[in-house]
Design a protein around this motif. Structure first.
Motif, short mmCIF file in Angstrom:
data_model
loop_
_atom_site.label_atom_id
_atom_site.label_comp_id
_atom_site.label_asym_id
_atom_site.label_seq_id
_atom_site.Cartn_x
_atom_site.Cartn_y
_atom_site.Cartn_z
N LYS A 1 0.83 -1.21 0.00
CA LYS A 1 0.00 0.00 0.00
C LYS A 1 0.87 1.26 0.00
CE LYS A 1 -3.97 1.92 2.55
NZ LYS A 1 -4.99 1.74 1.49
N ALA A 2 1.97 1.24 0.78
CA ALA A 2 2.82 2.42 0.91
C ALA A 2 3.49 2.80 -0.41
CB ALA A 2 3.88 2.17 1.98
N ILE A 3 4.08 1.81 -1.10
CA ILE A 3 4.80 2.09 -2.34
C ILE A 3 3.86 2.50 -3.46
CG2 ILE A 3 6.26 1.09 -4.15
CD1 ILE A 3 7.60 -0.61 -2.03
N THR A 4 2.77 1.77 -3.62
CA THR A 4 1.85 2.06 -4.73
C THR A 4 1.19 3.42 -4.57
OG1 THR A 4 0.11 0.79 -3.57
CG2 THR A 4 1.38 -0.35 -5.27
N GLU A 5 0.89 3.81 -3.34
CA GLU A 5 0.27 5.13 -3.12
C GLU A 5 1.30 6.26 -3.23
OE1 GLU A 5 -1.93 5.13 0.51
OE2 GLU A 5 -3.51 3.80 -0.28
N ALA A 6 2.52 6.01 -2.77
CA ALA A 6 3.55 7.06 -2.83
C ALA A 6 3.95 7.37 -4.27
CB ALA A 6 4.77 6.62 -2.03
N LEU A 7 4.02 6.33 -5.10
CA LEU A 7 4.48 6.51 -6.49
C LEU A 7 3.33 6.46 -7.49
CD1 LEU A 7 7.67 4.24 -6.35
CD2 LEU A 7 7.53 6.72 -6.09
N HIS A 8 2.09 6.35 -6.99
CA HIS A 8 0.90 6.33 -7.85
C HIS A 8 0.98 5.22 -8.91
CE1 HIS A 8 -0.16 10.13 -5.96
NE2 HIS A 8 1.02 10.62 -6.30
N ILE A 9 1.28 4.01 -8.42
CA ILE A 9 1.38 2.83 -9.28
C ILE A 9 0.20 1.91 -8.98
CG2 ILE A 9 2.76 0.81 -9.91
CD1 ILE A 9 5.23 2.34 -8.97
N ARG B 1 -1.74 -1.44 -8.31
CA ARG B 1 -1.25 -2.62 -7.60
C ARG B 1 -0.93 -3.78 -8.55
NH1 ARG B 1 -4.68 -3.19 -1.90
NH2 ARG B 1 -4.38 -1.02 -1.22
N ARG B 2 -1.74 -3.97 -9.57
CA ARG B 2 -1.52 -5.10 -10.47
C ARG B 2 -0.19 -4.99 -11.20
NH1 ARG B 2 -6.12 -4.00 -15.14
NH2 ARG B 2 -6.11 -1.74 -14.99
N TYR B 3 0.24 -3.76 -11.50
CA TYR B 3 1.53 -3.58 -12.18
C TYR B 3 2.68 -3.74 -11.21
CZ TYR B 3 -1.39 -1.73 -15.93
OH TYR B 3 -2.34 -1.59 -16.91
N PHE B 4 2.51 -3.21 -10.00
CA PHE B 4 3.57 -3.35 -9.00
C PHE B 4 3.74 -4.82 -8.61
CE2 PHE B 4 4.92 -3.60 -4.54
CZ PHE B 4 6.14 -2.95 -4.62
N SER B 5 2.64 -5.57 -8.53
CA SER B 5 2.70 -6.97 -8.11
C SER B 5 3.46 -7.84 -9.09
CB SER B 5 1.29 -7.52 -7.92
OG SER B 5 0.69 -6.95 -6.77
N LEU B 6 3.67 -7.37 -10.31
CA LEU B 6 4.48 -8.13 -11.26
C LEU B 6 5.91 -8.30 -10.77
CD1 LEU B 6 3.22 -6.81 -14.73
CD2 LEU B 6 2.85 -9.07 -13.73
N ILE C 1 7.64 2.90 8.06
CA ILE C 1 6.89 3.03 6.82
C ILE C 1 5.77 4.07 6.97
CG2 ILE C 1 5.33 1.83 5.22
CD1 ILE C 1 6.91 -0.72 5.75
N ASP C 2 5.08 4.03 8.11
CA ASP C 2 3.93 4.92 8.33
C ASP C 2 4.34 6.33 8.73
OD1 ASP C 2 2.29 2.78 7.76
OD2 ASP C 2 2.04 2.20 9.87
N ALA C 3 5.65 6.57 8.96
CA ALA C 3 6.10 7.88 9.41
C ALA C 3 5.98 8.96 8.34
CB ALA C 3 7.55 7.80 9.90
N GLY C 4 5.97 8.56 7.07
CA GLY C 4 5.87 9.54 5.99
C GLY C 4 5.59 8.85 4.67
N THR C 5 5.38 9.65 3.65
CA THR C 5 5.04 9.11 2.34
C THR C 5 6.11 8.15 1.83
OG1 THR C 5 3.83 11.12 1.81
CG2 THR C 5 4.42 9.69 -0.04
N PHE C 6 7.38 8.50 2.05
CA PHE C 6 8.48 7.67 1.55
C PHE C 6 9.23 6.99 2.70
CE2 PHE C 6 7.73 10.77 -1.81
CZ PHE C 6 7.65 9.94 -2.92
N GLY C 7 8.52 6.73 3.78
CA GLY C 7 9.14 6.05 4.91
C GLY C 7 9.61 4.64 4.57
N TYR C 8 8.98 4.04 3.57
CA TYR C 8 9.37 2.68 3.18
C TYR C 8 10.82 2.61 2.73
CZ TYR C 8 8.94 4.01 -1.77
OH TYR C 8 9.11 4.63 -2.99
N ARG C 9 11.36 3.73 2.22
CA ARG C 9 12.76 3.73 1.75
C ARG C 9 13.72 3.53 2.91
NH1 ARG C 9 12.40 8.72 -2.70
NH2 ARG C 9 11.40 7.46 -4.34
#
Length: 428
Positions: A36-44, A46-51, A160-168
């Motif tokens: 959820k974090a990556i797809t929302e941060a980069l506007h991707i 889910r079906r494409y990211f899941s590849l 991850i939840d600390a910010g939009t790009f916390g996953y990095r």
């Protein structure tokens, strides 16, 4: 100073435990936290990211197909170190990636890393160092995955939840942790006991084998692939890979999608990790005491019920959702502990490494299809939900439980005939 294998095997088990805790617990078991974090941060979508997961699982499947060749040429230690190197590269790519193609490359490195330093190589190593209660020892070592999930969820989720790009930051921290464990493996890991006298396929110890491990001479791969039950088994393992991995890998996103509080979800997933550790130990113990048939049926039916509970859960039924997310832990041994045990129990020692690699590859191929299929169903569903596909997975897993029971009975009969024939001819 010469170290006795009876002592040093516990050092090997401890390193394997830490290896599984970080490689599977941090890189695989908690991957759903990032979806959820990556797809929302980069506007991707889910079906494409899941590849990226498909690339990961395809890579793992291909490498596992040639596990016997790789382990013979590289040895466990070199394979493990290469695996950690691939996992670290993967984490860096996931942290720095800004488009799906970088994530696809990261998925390839993730798949290679998990193929080289998790279930398959751990099963091979435990088989070399331990001659008694192999199922229980393997269950304890692979239970580290659950502990890794529980610890990682508490460490990584707040980052991850600390910010939009916390996953990095979470991925970079994971890379550093992997580096520390790789250093321990480099210093302390040994390929085999100094007094080891087994074969390259499957070691044979001097001690009496556990009753339920049922080691037997087995049949060569060339003969095994002519059996119809070999390919039906492969299909079942493949479908288990689709259903179990897809359901567990999307549980966190599903619980958040139905409206449950993120903190509640994190705590549930941490408890899931602890339950997973217990489930793997229990699976190994059950195998040693009751055999493959009962253990497989138990894991498959509990898995079917748990996935169904997840499917019917909503924001108004948090307890039901928590039960489903927790009990799905008992299905996850089907993806690791049970795979080498299926190979050994059904087909014996003769081509163990090759058949085990193929069994793991079939399961991993299912993972490759399950992730994008599940997210495709999510994107196409009117309510953007995983509920329908989860119900399908639950029914599928229940059917597989009964099919596998029939397959094991067929394999038991053939093993009895081969064993009796060898006994009559004077072979061991």
């Amino acid at each position: 100073m010469k170290i006795k294998s009876s002592y040093y095997k516990w050092v090997i088990a401890a390193i394997s435990f830490l290896m599984v805790a970080t490689a599977l617990g941090f890189c695989s078991g908690n991957k759903s936290l990032y979806l959820k974090a990556i797809t929302e941060a980069l506007h991707i979508e889910r079906r494409y990211f899941s590849l990226s997961d498909s690339f990961r699982y395809i890579t793992t499947a291909v490498l596992n197909l040639f596990f016997g060749v790789q382990i013979a040429k590289m040895g466990p230690k070199k394979m493990i170190l290469c695996g950690f190197g691939a996992l670290i590269i993967s984490c860096i790519l996931y942290a720095l990636g800004t488009n799906v193609f970088v994530f696809y490359l990261a998925g390839i490195f993730l798949g290679a890393g998990l193929a080289w330093c998790t279930t398959t190589v751990v099963a091979f190593v435990i088989g070399k160092w331990f001659t008694e209660n192999v199922g229980t020892v393997m269950g304890i070592v692979l239970a580290a995955n659950g502990l890794g999930v529980a610890v990682c969820a508490q460490i990584i989720s707040p980052i991850i939840d600390a910010g939009t790009f916390g996953y990095r930051k979470a991925y970079l921290l994971t890379a550093a942790i992997l580096g520390c464990i790789a250093l321990l493996a480099l210093i302390f890991f040994k390929d085999e006991p100094e007094d080891y006298a087994g074969s390259a396929e499957l070691p044979t110890g001097k001690k009496k084998q556990p009753k339920r491990a049922r080691k037997w001479e087995g049949i060569a791969y060339e003969e095994a692939k002519k059996r119809s039950y070999f390919w039906i088994m492969a299909l079942c393992v493949f479908l288990i890979g689709i259903s179990v991995q897809a359901a567990s890998g999307h549980t966190v996103a599903h619980l958040k999608d139905i409206g449950l509080d993120p903190v509640f979800v994190t705590n549930v997933w941490s408890f899931h990790g602890l339950t997973l550790a217990c489930a793997k130990i229990l699976a190994g113990f059950c195998f040693d005491r009751f055999g493959l048939k009962i253990t497989l049926f138990f894991c498959e039916m509990i898995g079917a019920v748990s996935i169904f509970l997840l499917a019917i859960s909503s924001a108004d039924t948090p307890v039901l959702a928590a039960i489903g997310a927790t009990t799905i832990s008992f299905a996850l041994p089907l993806e690791n502990i049970m795979l080498p045990l299926i190979a050994a129990d059904m087909f014996g020692e003769k081509s163990y490494a090759k058949i085990m690699g193929m069994v793991v590859a079939f399961n991993t191929a299912g993972h490759a299809i399950g992730a994008p299929l599940t997210d495709l169903m999510f994107d196409m569903s009117p309510d953007h939900s995983y509920k329908t596909i989860f119900i399908i997975y639950a029914v599928l897993l229940a059917v597989i439980a009964f099919v596998f029971d029939v397959l094991l009975r067929k394999a038991d009969k053939e093993r009895a005939l081969i064993t009796a024939k060898n006994h009559d001819s004077g072979n061991p």
